[in-house]
Motif scaffolding. Structure first.
Motif, short mmCIF file in Angstrom:
data_model
loop_
_atom_site.label_atom_id
_atom_site.label_comp_id
_atom_site.label_asym_id
_atom_site.label_seq_id
_atom_site.Cartn_x
_atom_site.Cartn_y
_atom_site.Cartn_z
N GLU A 976 0.84 -1.21 0.00
CA GLU A 976 0.00 0.00 0.00
C GLU A 976 0.87 1.25 0.00
O GLU A 976 0.59 2.24 -0.70
CB GLU A 976 -0.93 -0.01 1.21
CG GLU A 976 -2.06 -1.03 1.06
CD GLU A 976 -2.90 -1.16 2.34
OE1 GLU A 976 -2.61 -0.43 3.31
OE2 GLU A 976 -3.83 -1.99 2.34
N ALA A 979 2.21 1.72 -3.39
CA ALA A 979 1.17 2.26 -4.29
C ALA A 979 1.01 3.76 -4.06
O ALA A 979 0.89 4.55 -5.02
CB ALA A 979 -0.15 1.53 -4.04
N ARG A 980 1.03 4.15 -2.77
CA ARG A 980 0.91 5.59 -2.46
C ARG A 980 2.07 6.36 -3.08
O ARG A 980 1.89 7.42 -3.65
CB ARG A 980 0.91 5.80 -0.94
CG ARG A 980 -0.45 5.66 -0.30
CD ARG A 980 -0.51 6.36 1.08
NE ARG A 980 0.50 5.91 2.01
CZ ARG A 980 0.42 4.81 2.75
NH1 ARG A 980 -0.68 4.05 2.68
NH2 ARG A 980 1.38 4.46 3.57
N LEU A 983 1.54 7.10 -6.48
CA LEU A 983 0.29 7.85 -6.68
C LEU A 983 -0.80 6.98 -7.31
O LEU A 983 -1.50 7.39 -8.24
CB LEU A 983 0.55 9.11 -7.53
CG LEU A 983 1.67 10.03 -7.04
CD1 LEU A 983 1.92 11.15 -8.03
CD2 LEU A 983 1.31 10.59 -5.67
N LEU A 984 -0.89 5.75 -6.83
CA LEU A 984 -1.91 4.81 -7.32
C LEU A 984 -2.87 4.50 -6.18
O LEU A 984 -2.54 4.70 -5.01
CB LEU A 984 -1.25 3.51 -7.80
CG LEU A 984 -0.38 3.65 -9.07
CD1 LEU A 984 0.48 2.42 -9.23
CD2 LEU A 984 -1.25 3.84 -10.30
N PRO A 985 -4.09 3.97 -6.50
CA PRO A 985 -5.03 3.63 -5.42
C PRO A 985 -4.42 2.57 -4.49
O PRO A 985 -3.68 1.70 -4.95
CB PRO A 985 -6.26 3.07 -6.14
CG PRO A 985 -6.02 3.24 -7.60
CD PRO A 985 -4.65 3.70 -7.83
N GLU A 986 -4.77 2.63 -3.18
CA GLU A 986 -4.15 1.74 -2.20
C GLU A 986 -4.81 0.37 -2.14
O GLU A 986 -4.34 -0.51 -1.44
CB GLU A 986 -4.18 2.39 -0.81
CG GLU A 986 -3.30 3.63 -0.74
CD GLU A 986 -3.42 4.34 0.61
OE1 GLU A 986 -3.78 3.66 1.59
OE2 GLU A 986 -3.15 5.55 0.66
N ASP A 987 -5.92 0.16 -2.83
CA ASP A 987 -6.61 -1.12 -2.67
C ASP A 987 -5.87 -2.28 -3.32
O ASP A 987 -6.30 -3.42 -3.25
CB ASP A 987 -8.05 -1.04 -3.21
CG ASP A 987 -8.07 -0.73 -4.71
OD1 ASP A 987 -6.97 -0.50 -5.27
OD2 ASP A 987 -9.17 -0.73 -5.29
N VAL A 988 -4.72 -1.98 -3.96
CA VAL A 988 -3.93 -3.07 -4.54
C VAL A 988 -3.35 -3.96 -3.44
O VAL A 988 -2.95 -5.08 -3.68
CB VAL A 988 -2.77 -2.53 -5.42
CG1 VAL A 988 -3.31 -1.85 -6.64
CG2 VAL A 988 -1.88 -1.58 -4.63
N TYR A 990 -4.91 -5.29 -0.99
CA TYR A 990 -6.04 -5.92 -0.28
C TYR A 990 -5.75 -7.40 -0.01
O TYR A 990 -5.95 -7.90 1.07
CB TYR A 990 -7.32 -5.75 -1.11
CG TYR A 990 -8.54 -6.31 -0.44
CD1 TYR A 990 -8.96 -5.82 0.80
CD2 TYR A 990 -9.29 -7.32 -1.05
CE1 TYR A 990 -10.08 -6.34 1.42
CE2 TYR A 990 -10.40 -7.84 -0.44
CZ TYR A 990 -10.81 -7.35 0.80
OH TYR A 990 -11.92 -7.87 1.42
N THR A 994 -4.18 -9.56 -5.42
CA THR A 994 -4.19 -8.20 -6.02
C THR A 994 -2.78 -7.63 -6.04
O THR A 994 -2.38 -6.95 -6.99
CB THR A 994 -5.13 -7.26 -5.24
OG1 THR A 994 -4.72 -7.27 -3.86
CG2 THR A 994 -6.57 -7.68 -5.35
N HIS A 1002 2.33 -2.62 -12.63
CA HIS A 1002 2.89 -1.32 -12.28
C HIS A 1002 4.35 -1.35 -11.87
O HIS A 1002 5.10 -0.45 -12.25
CB HIS A 1002 2.06 -0.69 -11.14
CG HIS A 1002 0.65 -0.43 -11.54
ND1 HIS A 1002 0.30 0.60 -12.40
CD2 HIS A 1002 -0.51 -1.07 -11.22
CE1 HIS A 1002 -1.02 0.58 -12.59
NE2 HIS A 1002 -1.53 -0.42 -11.89
#
Length: 1528
Positions: A976, A979-980, A983-988, A990, A994, A1002
Motif C-alpha cells: 500500500e 502504491a501511495r 500515486l496509485l489507489p491503495e486497494d492493490v 487488499y 491483487t 505497475h
C-alpha cells in the motif's frame, strides 16, 4: 585435500562392553563378594605376578615361558567338570583376563609348530572371554599377523587325532561363531572364509551336487576351473589329488556330523527314544538330560544360523546344511520335543526360516512373493510328473491339484501308501534329497520329514509379519529365551536375530530389526507392569471376586469393559479390519496431579489391559521363590490397545485434536468416571477368538480388570513397529545408489560423491571462506588461481568465492580405500608430491547489492573452517553418502550448519530434512542455522522440543503459520505504501492476489522502462538518481540510496532496491496459499510439504509420524543426520523413507551422517539385546566397520592440549585449534592444584572398596567422600559451582554422591551443589570447565573397559580433570592403557598448592608450584577445614568468624570419627596450617562474602529438601519427586 578414512584395525574395534555379574554360583572356588585383596592373594594372581603381569614389581625379572605351566593352568583352572551347563569357570577366566594372560604370556610365546593343545585351547578360551566382555579381541594379534595365520590353522586342525570333551567342543564352537562374526577383520576373514568356499561342495552327496549345478549352471565353469587348479597344485607338491583330505572340504561336514551324533546319542542318558515301529515315545520320560550337551546343541544351531544369515557364507554352505538334512533331524530329535529343549526348538525354527529364506543365493537379490510361489509350483509340478512316470502308487498324488496336497498333513497322508523301501528309493535315488549312505535314511519318519520340508508350501514372510500382533502378550513377555532378564551373562545363546555387518535383503534387515525392537519394547513394558501391579495389592474378596486394596499411579481398576464393534475382514484377510472396545474407569482415588495425567490421555496413546486373578492364599516363601513373575502377581493376560477417544462422565469428548470441538466451546471434564474408546490389535483378537472356538480356551476379553498406561516418552514403540511393518509391505524403498552399501555388499566407496553422477561442477561457497588466505589453507594440494567473473585474473580476491571443483578429485587418493589403514600422518598428499601442483580455478565475484535496509544484509559466518571441515562441506553438498566423524570439540555442528547453508544457496529448490537423536542437539543446530543467511520462513521445527528453542521466533508448525499471517499483513501494508508512493489507489494491497497483479502491471513494467532508459544514458552520473521510479518508496532508508556521483554505483544501488521489492512480492506470493487455505491444519500441512526448505525433527518424531508424512505427500531431497552414532539402526533407517517413491525411484539425493563411533552407542536397556544381538550398533558404526570412506575432523577446540592427549590417541591425528594453544585461560594453572589433570588413587575406606547393595548398583563410599571433599575445597577457593561437574560411571555412585552433597554442601549457601552430578553416559554431548570423575570399581574394571565410555569420560573437561579410582585395578587393564599410562606419569596422590587461597592464579599450567601430596580423604577434609578458617578470617578480619566445628558435620555417623582419623594417621596438621599464608582481603576474596550471603545462583530450594537417608546405601526415591538441582 581432506583425508577420508576407511576402517582399519586401529580404527574400529568391536567394543560393546557390558557389565557381568561376578557373583559365584554354588561350587565356585571364589566367594561371591570377592575383593581386590582376595584377587591379589589368589593363586592365579600370584602365578601371574611371577610370570607375566606388568602390574607387579617392575624390577623383579619374570620367569621364562613354561609350556607345563600353561598345561597346569588349563587343567586345574580352565577345565570344567562334565555335565555342567557352562563351558568355562567364568570367574577364573576373568581373573586371568584381568592379569592379561593372553596378551602378556600366551600370545608372545606362541609358536604354531611347537605350541601344545592346551596352549591353543587356552588362547581360544581367552579370545572368547574378550568377546563375552565385548572388548576388542583381535587387536593384540596385529603385531605378528603371519603367526596369527598359523594360530588359526592350528585351531582348524585342532580336532585331528584327538577327542575333545563336550566343554572343549563348546568353547571351540563359540570361537568359530566369533570368528565368523568378525569378517570385517582381514586377518580373520582371509583364513575363515576358505571354509565357506566352493571347495566345500566336494563333500556334498552326488545327487545334491548335481541338483545344485543344475539350478546354477554358471557355477559349472567355475567348478571345472577350480578342479583344474587344485589338481595342478597337488601335482606341484608331488601329491595325489584327493579332495576329501582337504581341510576346506571336510571341516564343516565333520562338525555337522559330530553335532548330529551328540544330538542323537549323548543328550539323554537313555538313548532309546524310538520304539520298535519307528514311533517316537514320550520324551519327558527319558533319562537324565546332559546340560552341557544341550548348551552345545544350542550353540551349534546359533553357528549354523550365523552362517546362513550372511551372504558370503550362505552361498556355498546352505546346500551342505540341506544335504545332511540338519533341520529335519533336529525336528525329529528327542531334545526338540523335551521341556529342556525349548530354546533349542526356537533356534531350530530360526534355522529353518533362514534355510528357506526368500533370496537368490548366487545373485543376492530378494525374491518377490510371486517368484517364490512360482518356484514352489514348478518344483511340485516336476515332482508330480516324476511320480506319474516312475511311481505308480503315487498316481493319485500325481493327478491331484497342488492346492490339495501341498500342506503337511495331506502330503504325509499321500506318501503313507509307499513301503519303507519304496520311500527310501523315492527320496534317496529318484529325488536325491539325501544320500543313501545317511544313517537316518532307513527311518520312515525322517524320509517323510525331508519330503515335507522340501515340498510343503511355506507361509510368505510378508503374510507372517502381517499376522503378528504388534503388542506383546503375557506369553512372550515372560519367555526367558526371547526376552531375557537383565542378568544375561553372555554365556549361553538366545533365540534372537543378530545385527552384524551384512543382511541378506532389505526384508531380512527389517525383519531382524522388527523382532528386536518388538522384544526390547516388550522388556520395557514387562518392567513397567512389574512395577505398577504390586502397588494395587490385589486380593480375593468375600464374593470370590478380585478386588484391590492399594493404588498405583500408572494402573487403575476397570469399572466396565465391553467390545463395541468388530468389523468384517478386508478382502484376502482372515482377521477383522478393526475391533473397538469401551473401557470405563474412575479417577476418584487420585490427587489433582495424577488425575490430570489420566485426563490428558489422547488419540494414539497406547494402553494395556491386564487380567489379575490372585491366589486365594498368599504364596509361601518357598512357593514364591519357585513361582514365575505372572504367578506371583496373579497376572493372567496382557493385551495392548490404542486410544481412539476419551469422554467424561457426561459423554463429552476430551482432548480432541481433530477440530470437531472448537476451541471456544471447550469445557473442563465433568465427574470422576472416564470412558476410553480403544482399538484392539486385530491379529491378537483373531488368535484369541480362534483359540476359544477351536480349543475351548478362556474368553480373555471378559476378564480384564486393570487399565495400565506408560510414560508418553517411552511409549512410542507401536508407531515404530507399524512403520517397519509398512516398509516390509513395500518394494524399492532405498535409493539405488545406497542399496548395496546399506546391505553391506559391493564397493564400500560406491556412494561416495566422487563416484556419483550429476555432480555440482561449480559451487558457490558463499561465506564459507573468511578471506583468500583461508581458502588457500583449505586447498593445500592445489595452486589456487583467483579470477574475476569475466575470466581475468583477480589480484585482490575477496569472498564470496565460486569454485569449479576439478574432475581430478574423482581419482584423488584422498579417499583411502575401504579397509586400509592410514599408516603415516601425511599419506594424504600422495598426489604428485614431486611435480607441479594442479591449478584450482576460484572465481571471486561481487555479490549483487542485497537491498538498502539493514534487514536485507545477509548474516555472515565467522568460523574459520579447517581444511578437513572444508572437505566435509564439499562432500556434503555433492550427491551421495557423506560420513563425518566428529571427535569431541571439533565443530560438528558448525560443519553441519555450513553444509545446509551452502546447499540452500546452490540448490534453492531442494528440501532438506535434519534428524538428530536429542531435542537438545536439534535446538543447538537450529539456533546456529538461524544465524546464517537462510530466510526464517523456510525453517520448520517439528516435535515436542521446539518450546526449548532459545529464540523469540516460534518455529513450530503453528508458530510458522502465525508468522506467515503476520508477515502477510506487514508486506501488504508495504505494498500500500508503494502504491501511495506511485500515486496509485491503495486497494492493490487488499490480498496477495491483487498485490501480484500490481507487481506485474505497475512495478515490473516501470522497472523495465527504467532499464531501457538507462541503456542510452550511461554517461550521465546523476541519471539513476533522477529517474529511479521508486525513489519515494525508499526515502525512509537509514542512508541515502543514491549519491549521483557515479552511474555504476547508483545503478548497483538501484538493482539492490529492486531486489528488495522482488523479494517482497515473492514472499507475498508464498503467503497466498495461507489466504486460500482456511483451516489451521491445512495451512500447517501446506507449510510442511511445500513451503519449508529445511525441516528438522528428532528420529523418534520421524518414526512416530511416518504415516502422516506419507499421507500429506511430504518430500525431501537431502537428509542430514547429527549424532548418528547414538541412534538405533532402525531409527536411522526410517527417516530415509518418509516419502513415497516417484515413478518407482527414491527421490533422496544426499545422505549426510555426522557422528562419532568412538563415543557411546545408542541406549539399549536389556543387556541381552545389547550383547547377544548387537542391537546397540548404530548404522553409522556399521558403515565404518564395512569400510565406507569417512572424513574425520582433526582439530579440537574444547580442552587444554594436555587433557586432549588423554583421549586423542583413539583418533587419527587429532590436533588442537590455535585458540586452545594460545588462549590465556588455557595457559593459566588451576588455582590450588599442582596439575591440570591427575589420577587420584583411593584405597579402601573404612575397610571397604566398592559395594553393590543390589545388582549393578555399585557404590564406593571412599571415592564419594573424596570427590565431595575436593569439590568443597574448590568452592572455598572461589571456583564457581556452575563450572564444576561431578561424573561417575554408575547410577548407584551418582545417588551416593548426591546424598553426601545434600548433607555436606547444600546446607551451606557459600558451597551449594555443583552444576551437575550425573553419569558419564548421561553427560555425553555436554562439557564443563572442571570435571571430578569417580570410577567406583575396585574388583573388576566393569563397563569402563568399553573404550568408548573412557573417551566420553576423558573428553568432558576443558580446564581440569581429576580422576578418583583404584590405581592397581585400572593400570593393568589392557584396553585403557594409553590413557592410564599418561595419567600415571603424575603422582597418584592429589597434588594441591596450599599457597593459593583464591581461585585466581598467574602460575603457568606447566609450573607445578610447591606440591603438597594429600595422603587421603581424611587429610583432604582437614585441608578444607583449615582453608575455611583462613577464608573466614580474611572475610571477617579475624572477628566473629563462625566456629570451624559447624563445618565438620559429615555425611553419616561413621564420618564423625574423621577428625580422629586425621590425628591417628599422623597427618601433619600443623604443616598444613603453616602452608596456608595469612593474606589480607583483596578484591578477589570479597567474592566469598557473596557466597556466604547465599548469592550463588546455582542453589535452589528444591536442592535443600532431599530427604535424609540412613547408612551408606542410597535407596531410589519412589517417584524421584525429590530430585535435586544436580540432575540434568
Amino acid at each position: 585435500m581432506t583425508k577420508v578414512y576407511g576402517t582399519g584395525a586401529y580404527d574400529f574395534k568391536r567394543h560393546r562392553v557390558a557389565e557381568y555379574p561376578v557373583e559365584s554360583k554354588s561350587g565356585s572356588t571364589l566367594p561371591s563378594s570377592i575383593t581386590l585383596s582376595e584377587i591379589q592373594r589368589d593363586r592365579l594372581t600370584k602365578i601371574a605376578m611371577a610370570n607375566w603381569s606388568k602390574a607387579g614389581d617392575p624390577i623383579t625379572p619374570k620367569k621364562p615361558f613354561d609350556p607345563e605351566l600353561v598345561k597346569e593352568i588349563y587343567e586345574t583352572e580352565l577345565s570344567i567338570k562334565e555335565d555342567q551347563r557352562k563351558p568355562v569357570p567364568l570367574q577364573r577366566v576373568m581373573v586371568l583376563e584381568v592379569s592379561q594372560y593372553l596378551e602378556n604370556y600366551l600370545w608372545p610365546n606362541f609358536d604354531p609348530q611347537t605350541a601344545t593343545f592346551e596352549h591353543v585351547m587356552s588362547m581360544i578360551i581367552m579370545v572368547n572371554e574378550k568377546f563375552r566382555e565385548n572388548v576388542a579381541a583381535w587387536v593384540c594379534f596385529y603385531d605378528r599377523k603371519d603367526v596369527f595365520k598359523g594360530f588359526l590353522e592350528r585351531v582348524l586342525r585342532l580336532k585331528e587325532g584327538r577327542e575333545l570333551s563336550i566343554a572343549e567342543k563348546t568353547n571351540y564352537l563359540v570361537f568359530m561363531i566369533n570368528a565368523f562374526q568378525s569378517l570385517e577383520d582381514e586377518i580373520v576373514s582371509a583364513t575363515i572364509l576358505r571354509l565357506a568356499s566352493l571347495q566345500s561342495w566336494h563333500s556334498l552327496s552326488y545327487g545334491r551336487f548335481q541338483m545344485e549345478l543344475c539350478f546354477n549352471t554358471d557355477l559349472i565353469k567355475k567348478w571345472k576351473r577350480m578342479i583344474k587348479r587344485e589338481a595342478k597344485e597337488a601335482t606341484k607338491r608331488g601329491e595325489h589329488f584327493d579332495p576329501a583330505s582337504m581341510l576346506e572340504v571336510k571341516f564343516l561336514r565333520n562338525l555337522i556330523e559330530d553335532f548330529l551324533e551328540i544330538l542323537d546319542s549323548k543328550v539323554f542318558s537313555s538313548v532309546q527314544h524310538i520304539n520298535g515301529d519307528g514311533e517316537a515315545i514320550d520324551v519327558n520320560t527319558l533319562g537324565q538330560v546332559d546340560d552341557a550337551c544341550v548348551l552345545y546343541c544350542e550353540r551349534f544351531m546359533e553357528f549354523l544360523i550365523d552362517l546362513l544369515s550372511q551372504l558370503p557364507t550362505r552361498r556355498y554352505l546352505r546346500p551342505l546344511v540341506a544335504d545332511v538334512a540338519v533341520v529335519s533331524k533336529c525336528h525329529l530329535s528327542a531334545l526338540y520335543r523335551h521341556e529342556k529343549g525349548k530354546l533349542f526348538a526356537q533356534l531350530v525354527n530360526l534355522l529353518q526360516f533362514y534355510e528357506g529364506f526368500e533370496i537368490n543365493d548366487h545373485v543376492g537379490t530378494q525374491l518377490t512373493d510371486d517368484e517364490v510361489l512360482q518356484s514352489h509350483y514348478d518344483r511340485f509340478q516336476s515332482f508330480q510328473l516324476l511320480a506319474f512316470k516312475k511311481v505308480p502308487k503315487l498316481r493319485e498324488l500325481a493327478m491331484a491339484n497342488i492346492g490339495a496336497i501341498h500342506k503337511r498333513n495331506d502330503l504325509s497322508k499321500k506318501l503313507s501308501v509307499l513301503s519303507p523301501e519304496e520311500l527310501k528309493d523315492l527320496v534317496c535315488c529318484k529325488l536325491k534329497l539325501v544320500s543313501t549312505d545317511d544313517p537316518w535314511s532307513d527311518r520312515v519318519d525322517f524320509l517323510i520329514e525331508v519330503m515335507i520340508s522340501f515340498f510343503e508350501k511355506q507361509q510368505s514372510q510378508k503374510e507372517a509379519i502381517n499376522a503378528l500382533p504388534l503388542y506383546p502378550n503375557e506369553q512372550i513377555m515372560w519367555d526367558e529365551s526371547l526376552v531375557p532378564s537383565i542378568n544375561y551373562s553372555g554365556e549361553g545363546c538366545l533365540a534372537l536375530p543378530k545385527l552384524n555387518l551384512q543382511f541378506l535383503t532389505l526384508h531380512d534387515y527389517l525383519l531382524r530389526n522388527f523382532n528386536l525392537f518388538r522384544l526390547e519394547s516388550t522388556y520395557e513394558i514387562r518392567e513397567d507392569i512389574q512395577e505398577a501391579v504390586p502397588h494395587l495389592l490385589a486380593y480375593i474378596n468375600n464374593e470370590g471376586q478380585t478386588a484391590f486394596r492399594g493404588w498405583s499411579r500408572m494402573a487403575v481398576p476397570i469399572k466396565e469393559f465391553k467390545i463395541s464393534e468388530v468389523k468384517q475382514p478386508n478382502i484376502g484377510e482372515v482377521k477383522p479390519s478393526s475391533v473397538t472396545a469401551d473401557v470405563t474407569f474412575s479417577i476418584s482415588s487420585y490427587k489433582t496431579q495424577i488425575r490430570s495425567e489420566w485426563n490428558s490421555l489422547k488419540e494414539h496413546d497406547v494402553l494395556f489391559l491386564l487380567s489379575i486373578d490372585p491366589s486365594f492364599k498368599p504364596l509361601s516363601q518357598e512357593e514364591a521363590a519357585k513361582a514365575s513373575v505372572p504367578q506371583r502377581l496373579g497376572l493372567q493376560y496382557v493385551r495392548g490397545c490404542e486410544v481412539i477417544e476419551i469422554r467424561d462422565e457426561e459423554g463429552t469428548l476430551m482432548n480432541d485434536f481433530t477440530g470437531r470441538i472448537k476451541r471456544d466451546e471447550w469445557k473442563p471434564p465433568k465427574g470422576e468416571l472416564r470412558t476410553v474408546t480403544v482399538a484392539l490389535d486385530t491379529a491378537q483378537y483373531h488368535m484369541d477368538v480362534t483359540n476359544i472356538a477351536e480349543r475351548g480356551g478362556d474368553d480373555v476379553y471378559s476378564t480384564f480388570n486393570i487399565l495400565m498406561r506408560r510414560k508418553p516418552k517411552e511409549n512410542n514403540f507401536k508407531a515404530i513397529l507399524e512403520s517397519i511393518r509398512d516398509l516390509m509391505n513395500e518394494y524399492c524403498i532405498v535409493p539405488d545408489w545406497l542399496h548395496n552399501i546399506f546391505l553391506g555388499y559391493g564397493n564400500p566407496s560406491a556412494a561416495q560423491w566422487t563416484n556419483m553422477p550429476d555432480l555440482l561442477e561449480t559451487v558457490d561457497f558463499k561465506d564459507t571462506f573468511l578471506d583468500a588466505d583461508h581458502l588457500k589453507e583449505c586447498f593445500p594440494d592445489y595452486q589456487v588461481c583467483f579470477t574475476n567473473s569475466d575470466g581475468t585474473e583477480n589480484l585482490d580476491p575477496r569472498p564470496p568465492f565460486r569454485i569449479r571443483l576439478p574432475k581430478m578429485l574423482k581419482s584423488n587418493a584422498h579417499a583411502l580405500p575401504g579397509n586400509k589403514k592410514s599408516t603415516t600422518e601425511n599419506d594424504v598428499s600422495m598426489t604428485n608430491a614431486g611435480s607441479e601442483k594442479e591449478q584450482l580455478i576460484v572465481e571471486a565475484y561481487t555479490p549483487p547489492d542485497p537491498g538498502p535496509y539493514p534487514q536485507d544484509q545477509p548474516r555472515q559466518n565467522s568460523v574459520r573452517f579447517t581444511p578437513t571441515q572444508t572437505g566435509a562441506i564439499i562432500s556434503g553438498i555433492q550427491p551421495g553418502l557423506t560420513m563425518v566423524v566428529g571427535p569431541p570439540g571439533t565443530g560438528k555442528t558448525d560443519t553441519a550448519v555450513q553444509i545446509l547453508n551452502v546447499l540452500y544457496h546452490n540448490c534453492p529448490s531442494q528440501r532438506t530434512l535434519i534428524i538428530t537423536h536429542s531435542n537438545q542437539a536439534l535446538n543447538d543446530l537450529f539456533e546456529k542455522i538461524m544465524q546464517r543467511d537462510v530466510p526464517a520462513r523456510y525453517l520448520l521445527r517439528l516435535g515436542q522440543g521446539e518450546q526449548e528453542l532459545a529464540t523469540d521466533l516460534d518455529f513450530s508448525r503453528q508458530g510458522r503459520v502465525n508468522a506467515m499471517l503476520v508477515r502477510r499483513l506487514e508486506l501488504l501494508s508495504e505494498v500500500e505504501r508503494l502504491a501511495r508512493s506511485l500515486l496509485l489507489p491503495e486497494d492493490v494491497g487488499y490480498t496477495c492476489e491483487t498485490a501480484g497483479y500490481f507487481w506485474l502491471l505497475h512495478v515490473y513494467s516501470r522497472w523495465e522502462q527504467f532499464l531501457a532508459a538507462c541503456a542510452d544514458n550511461k554517461d550521465k552520473p546523476s541519471f539513476v538518481k533522477d529517474r529511479f521510479p521508486f525513489k519515494e518508496f525508499f526515502s525512509n532508508t537509514p542512508h541515502p540510496v543514491f549519491t549521483g556521483e557515479s552511474f555504476e554505483k547508483d545503478m548497483r544501488s538501484a538493482q539492490g532496491c529492486f531486489r528488495h521489492l522482488k523479494t517482497m512480492f515473492q514472499e507475498l506470493e508464498e503467503c497466498r496459499a495461507f489466504e486460500l487455505l482456511k483451516s489451521t491444519a491445512d495451512r500447517a500441512n501446506y507449510l510442511m510439504t511445500k513451503q519449508a526448505k529445511i525441516v528438522a525433527m528428532t528420529c523418534t518424531h520421524a518414526a512416530l509420524k511416518r504415516k502422516d508424512f506419507l499421507q500429506f505427500g511430504f518430500k525431501y531431497d537431502n537428509l542430514l543426520m547429527e549424532e548418528s552414532a547414538q541412534i538405533l539402526e532402525i531409527e536411522t533407517f526410517i527417516p530415509m523413507l518418509l516419502q513415497r517413491q516417484e515413478d518407482g525411484y527414491a527421490r533422496l539425493k544426499r545422505c549426510i551422517l555426522i557422528g562419532d563411533h568412538h563415543q557411546l552407542p545408542p541406549v539399549v536397556k536389556n543387556m541381552a539385546f545389547q550383547k547377544y544381538s548387537h542391537m546397540d550398533q548404530s548404522l553409522f558404526t556399521r558403515f565404518v566397520r564395512l569400510g565406507i570412506p569417512y572424513i574425520e575432523l582433526n582439530a579440537q577446540g574444547r580442552a587444554r592440549p594436555s587433557i586432549a592427549k588423554l583421549y586423542n590417541w583413539r583418533y587419527r591425528n587429532l590436533g588442537d585449534l590455535s585458540y586452545v594453544k594460545e588462549g590465556a585461560i588455557f595457559h593459566r594453572a588451576n588455582a590450588g592444584f599442582s596439575f591440570d589433570y591427575q589420577l587420584v588413587d583411593v584405597p579402601d575406606y573404612r575397610g571397604r572398596g566398592e559395594s553393590a547393595p543390589s545388582p549393578w548398583f555399585y557404590q564406593n563410599e571412599g571415592e564419594a567422600e573424596y570427590v565431595v571433599s575436593v569439590y568443597i575445597y574448590m568452592r572455598l577457593l572461589g571456583y564457581p559451582s556452575n563450572k564444576i561437574s561431578i561424573l561417575t560411571t554408575y547410577n548407584g555412585q551418582k545417588l551416593l554422591i548426591r546424598d553426601v552433597i545434600n548433607r555436606r554442601c547444600v546446607p551451606y549457601d557459600f558451597i551449594g551443589p555443583p552444576s551437575k552430578v550425573t553419569t558419564v553416559d548421561k553427560f555425553q554431548g555436554q562439557q564443563n570447565d572442571f570435571i571430578l570423575l569417580s570410577l567406583v570399581r575396585t574388583r573388576f574394571v566393569g563397563h569402563l573397559r568399553d573404550v568408548r565410555r573412557l573417551v566420553v569420560a576423558m573428553s568432558r573437561a576443558r580446564l581440569g580433570l581429576y580422576v578418583f579410582c583404584r590405581r592397581s585395578l585400572f593400570e593393568q587393564c589392557y584396553e585403557l592403557q594409553p590413557t592410564f599410562q599418561l595419567l600415571l606419569q603424575r603422582p597418584d596422590h592429589l597434588a594441591v598448592n596450599l599457597n593459593e587461597v583464591t581461585s585466581y592464579t598467574e602460575r603457568h599450567v606447566e609450573d607445578t608450584g610447591s606440591i603438597h601430596l594429600v595422603s587421603g580423604v581424611e587429610e583432604m577434609i582437614t585441608i578444607y577445614q583449615q582453608l575455611y578458617q583462613v577464608r573466614c578470617e580474611m572475610a571477617y578480619g579475624g572477628q566473629g568468624a563462625p566456629p570451624v566445628e559447624s563445618f565438620m558435620v559429615q555425611s553419616n555417623e561413621q564420618n564423625e570419627t574423621s577428625g580422629q582419623h586425621a590425628a591417628d594417621d599422623d597427618i601433619p596438621t600443623n604443616d598444613v596450617i603453616e602452608h596456608i599464608p595469612r593474606v589480607s582481603i583483596s578484591e578477589e576474596d570479597t567474592k566469598m562474602e557473596d557466597l556466604a550471603n547465599g548469592q550463588n545462583g546455582d542453589l535452589t530450594s528444591e536442592s535443600r529438601s532431599n530427604g535424609e537417608l540412613d547408612g551408606n546405601v542410597v535407596l531410589l526415591d519412589q517417584n524421584n519427586s525429590q530430585e535435586t538441582k544436580m540432575e540434568e
